[in-house]
Design an enzyme around this catalytic site. Structure first.
Site, PDB file in Angstrom:
ATOM      1  N   GLY A  83     -14.646  -4.666  54.682  1.00 41.22           N
ATOM      2  CA  GLY A  83     -13.442  -5.034  55.409  1.00 41.22           C
ATOM      3  C   GLY A  83     -13.732  -6.109  56.442  1.00 41.22           C
ATOM      4  N   CYS A  84     -12.664  -6.703  56.957  1.00 42.44           N
ATOM      5  CA  CYS A  84     -12.830  -7.814  57.899  1.00 42.44           C
ATOM      6  C   CYS A  84     -13.382  -7.359  59.247  1.00 42.44           C
ATOM      7  CB  CYS A  84     -11.512  -8.566  58.068  1.00 42.44           C
ATOM      8  SG  CYS A  84     -10.083  -7.503  58.388  1.00 42.44           S
TER       9      CYS A  84
END
Length: 345
Positions: free
Chosen positions: A148-149
């Site tokens: 994920g970011c």
């Protein structure tokens, strides 16, 4: 090599298309979208007219497996876990940009994703695709769980401190901000212009899906259970993530000493840049690029270490990192096709 992108109308997919268009070894052969099947890509994204103007199809696993060598899933959560096992059994490699294969714990997945985890067989096959820690495993996997970011920025900021046993592990505070593209392209009151313009707000305190992902990877690095305080915020900009991390140092180390350790830790990792003392990165400095830039401040007065880590959420936080992982899976130089300079200003 021929690739397909599933979930072709989202920001993750269109960023994949932008970056893959300049990749010397890859052709985007198919774009799949259940909601836009039969629609040309240029009807959704006119800026791609006369460049990549494929007609989007619905996903047919058997048919697609005969047409491509690798599939990117740029879909919302709880979708890819139903399809990637089928591709795996047909010998097709998959890179998942959603969270379906990131977590190993069934209870954690149910709590944060409100659904059941993928079959244990395929969870064990999946590799968490943070190249800076899992490069060798990534090279051999058939199922790649793209990070994920928020976790990408946060883990890259924290892992060297864990590696060198610099910090206490019981009071980790992560104050993170994202641009509105992190919410995706779907309509939402939360990112409506009138709600977001000239505004700045925290959201999903204690319930964000990236909390268990961060804790899982830090626990692996530490060899003991790690919990964090994670507060995400949305700010009125299109792209970018800044993760500001506060931890207590075990003993005194100057900023210069810690920066030197960080620079040595990342010396063989081309997409992580550690700033010299007194220089703190901003999101603009990585805009449109696959870089993660890190700034360090050791506060002698309080004994705390502040780590500032910035990425472009759509590139190093999603599609750029997915291509970096593809390069490793295919035996190519990991920088192939993703060496674009940051866009500035």
């Amino acid at each position: 090599m021929k690739v397909a992108i599933v979930g072709g109308t989202g920001y993750g997919a269109v960023e994949l298309i932008r970056l893959l268009n300049n990749h010397p070894h890859v052709t985007v052969e198919k774009i799949l979208s259940h909601s836009s099947s039969g629609t040309k890509l240029s009807e959704v994204y006119p800026h791609l007219s006369d460049i990549i103007d494929l007609e989007m199809d619905a996903l047919d696993v058997e048919a697609l497996s005969k047409q491509v060598d690798l599939v990117f899933f740029a879909t919302p959560s709880n979708i890819s876990k139903d399809y990637i096992p089928k591709f795996f059994e047909l010998g097709i490699r998959c890179i998942d940009l959603s969270g379906d294969f990131r977590l190993e714990d069934e209870a954690e997945y149910r709590l944060y994703y409100e659904d059941s985890l993928a079959d244990e067989k395929y969870i064990k096959e999946a590799v968490y695709g943070l190249p800076e820690i899992n490069k060798e495993k990534i090279k051999d996997t058939k199922i790649l769980a793209n990070p994920g970011c928020y976790p990408t920025a946060t883990l890259l900021g924290l892992l060297p401190a864990f590696k060198h046993d610099l910090v206490e592990q019981d009071n980790i505070i992560i104050d993170a901000k994202t641009g509105v593209s992190g919410a995706g392209r779907g309509l939402s009151l939360n990112v409506h212009f009138s709600e977001m313009n000239e505004n700045f707000k925290a959201y999903k305190l204690g319930s964000h899906k990236h909390i268990p992902e961060i804790e899982q990877e830090l626990t692996t690095a530490a060899g003991e259970t790690i919990q964090v305080t994670f507060t995400p915020h949305i700010v009125p900009m299109t792209r970018g993530i800044m993760s500001t991390i506060y931890v207590n140092l075990k003993e005194h180390h100057s900023s210069e000493e810690i920066i030197s350790l960080y620079q040595k830790y990342y010396k063989d990792h081309p997409f992580v840049r550690v700033r010299n003392e007194g220089i703190i990165p901003s999101t603009r400095e990585v805009y449109g690029s696959n870089y993660c830039d890190i700034g360090i401040f050791s506060d002698e007065r309080t004994g705390k270490l502040t780590i500032v880590s910035v990425i472009d959420n759509l590139v190093k936080g999603a599609s750029g990192q997915a291509i970096q992982n593809m390069n490793l899976m295919c035996g190519w130089d990991e920088t192939t096709g993703i060496t674009q300079l940051p866009i500035y200003p």
